[in-house]
Scaffold this motif. Structure first.
Motif, mmCIF file in Angstrom:
data_model
loop_
_atom_site.group_PDB
_atom_site.id
_atom_site.type_symbol
_atom_site.label_atom_id
_atom_site.label_comp_id
_atom_site.label_asym_id
_atom_site.label_seq_id
_atom_site.Cartn_x
_atom_site.Cartn_y
_atom_site.Cartn_z
ATOM 1 N N PRO A 178 -10.269 -89.312 -33.275
ATOM 2 C CA PRO A 178 -11.501 -89.044 -32.520
ATOM 3 C C PRO A 178 -11.302 -87.893 -31.526
ATOM 4 N N GLN A 179 -12.317 -87.056 -31.405
ATOM 5 C CA GLN A 179 -12.245 -85.922 -30.475
ATOM 6 C C GLN A 179 -11.979 -86.374 -29.053
ATOM 7 N N TRP A 230 -5.450 -86.692 -24.787
ATOM 8 C CA TRP A 230 -4.048 -86.298 -24.947
ATOM 9 C C TRP A 230 -3.815 -84.873 -24.474
ATOM 10 N N SER A 231 -4.738 -83.993 -24.776
ATOM 11 C CA SER A 231 -4.612 -82.602 -24.360
ATOM 12 C C SER A 231 -4.613 -82.482 -22.834
ATOM 13 N N ILE A 273 -1.667 -81.699 -17.691
ATOM 14 C CA ILE A 273 -1.239 -82.187 -16.377
ATOM 15 C C ILE A 273 0.285 -82.280 -16.302
ATOM 16 N N PHE A 274 0.884 -82.813 -17.357
ATOM 17 C CA PHE A 274 2.345 -82.919 -17.387
ATOM 18 C C PHE A 274 2.987 -81.541 -17.241
ATOM 19 N N LEU A 275 2.506 -80.574 -18.025
ATOM 20 C CA LEU A 275 3.070 -79.223 -17.973
ATOM 21 C C LEU A 275 2.857 -78.572 -16.610
ATOM 22 N N GLU A 276 1.718 -78.844 -16.004
ATOM 23 C CA GLU A 276 1.434 -78.303 -14.672
ATOM 24 C C GLU A 276 2.382 -78.896 -13.626
ATOM 25 N N GLN A 277 2.672 -80.171 -13.751
ATOM 26 C CA GLN A 277 3.538 -80.854 -12.790
ATOM 27 C C GLN A 277 5.024 -80.667 -13.081
ATOM 28 N N PHE A 330 4.461 -87.050 -25.784
ATOM 29 C CA PHE A 330 3.533 -86.230 -26.571
ATOM 30 C C PHE A 330 3.979 -86.067 -28.025
ATOM 31 N N THR A 331 5.070 -85.378 -28.268
ATOM 32 C CA THR A 331 5.488 -85.084 -29.636
ATOM 33 C C THR A 331 5.687 -86.358 -30.451
#
Length: 79
Positions: free
Chosen positions: A39-40, A46-47, A52-56, A73-74
């Protein structure tokens, strides 16, 4: 006789959105495209969580941070 589709022999086609080609005595393969199988709303969630994870957690990462990224994620998406 070849193991592969021979365009000079009879080919039976059926289906419209994802046509199937069949020919006696040859190998077949199946291609899956699962781009729309989630589902979109879940993909957006997840996106956003990944963003947020990458930003933090800016790179370069420690081994522990990389492990946590892959776990969240992966690995989760692959499962």
């Amino acid at each position: 006789m070849s193991d592969f589709l021979d365009p000079s022999e009879e080919i039976r086609k059926h289906g419209s959105k994802l046509p199937h080609w069949q020919q006696d005595g040859v190998m077949q393969f199946v291609t899956f495209r699962l781009g729309d199988s989630l589902p979109q709303s879940k993909l957006r969630e997840w996106s956003e969580n990944r963003r947020i994870f990458l930003e933090q957690n800016p790179k370069p990462w420690t081994e522990e941070t990389e492990f946590e990224f892959r776990r969240r994620f992966t690995q989760r998406i692959e499962e």
